[in-house]
Write a protein that holds these residues in place. Structure first.
Motif: not given
Length: 224
Positions: A163-189
């Motif tokens: 998420x903090x990688x400068x090369x990926x900060x401008x990619x909305x799709x990547x950031x959205x995907x990372x958010x979904x992954x994070x949400x699901x991981x917290x759900x599992x926890x």
């Protein structure tokens, strides 16, 4: 009315009638048959908490019935009724696994006490087994929680780095995907935390899993 089912086996109709009436008056569900053969037919199609049988029966005897009950319905307790002349046989029956025995003629109060004691011990044994099973499940849940949380935390760390990688900060799709992954991981926890919470090592109390708790566990990620 009690949910306890009792099967009375005696080839004397008047004895069966008396025993059935005494037990039914206490709220038990009672069936009665005149022979061990008839008893076995019922045991194949119905479950009974207790079998109350005479040792001396026409055809198959009470000891043979006992052996068959142990095979067909191992959790069913057996109390035998015997005359004074067959007391030695009653002792043999106890060695074979009979829970208790009564001497004829049966005292009504003593009969009720013995039957209730047998059913209470049976219920206690089942409750202890249930608690042991819940304890085993809870310990497994704690172990799984520990083993799963470690790799999940590593994944969360890598998600944050991406998420903090400068090369990926401008990619909305990547950031959205990372958010979904994070949400699901917290759900599992959260699911693992609930599973681990089923046991309390200090009090040794093991709660019963109720339907709504199971639904909460399985639907955790779906609501995110």
């Amino acid at each position: 009315m009690s949910d306890k089912r009792i099967l009375v086996v005696d080839d004397e109709e008047i004895v069966r009638y008396s025993l059935k009436n005494i037990l039914a008056a206490q709220g038990f569900e009672v069936d009665d048959v005149p022979s061990a053969e008839e008893a076995l037919k019922l045991l194949y199609v119905r479950s009974y908490h207790l079998v109350l049988t005479d040792l001396v029966l026409e055809g198959m005897g009470g000891l043979d019935l006992l052996e068959n009950v142990k095979v067909i319905s191992p959790r069913t307790l057996v109390i035998v009724i015997t005359g004074y002349g067959s007391l030695k046989t009653a002792v043999k029956a106890l060695r074979l696994g009979v829970y208790d025995y009564l001497l004829k003629p049966c005292d009504e109060e003593e009969l009720i006490i013995r039957v209730r004691r047998a059913l209470e011990m049976q219920a206690y044994g089942r409750e202890q087994k249930r608690l042991q099973e819940l304890n085993a499940i809870a310990k497994t849940a704690v172990t799984l929680s520990d083993r799963i949380n470690t790799p999940l935390n590593i994944i969360l760390g890598n998600i944050e780095m991406l998420r903090l990688n400068p090369e990926l900060e401008g990619s909305g799709k990547v950031q959205d995907s990372l958010q979904v992954m994070e949400t699901q991981i917290f759900a599992i926890k959260r699911v693992m935390e609930k599973l681990a919470g089923l046991t309390n090592a200090q009090t040794k109390r093991y709660p019963v899993l109720r339907d709504y708790e199971i639904i909460d566990l399985t639907s955790e990620g779906a609501s995110e």
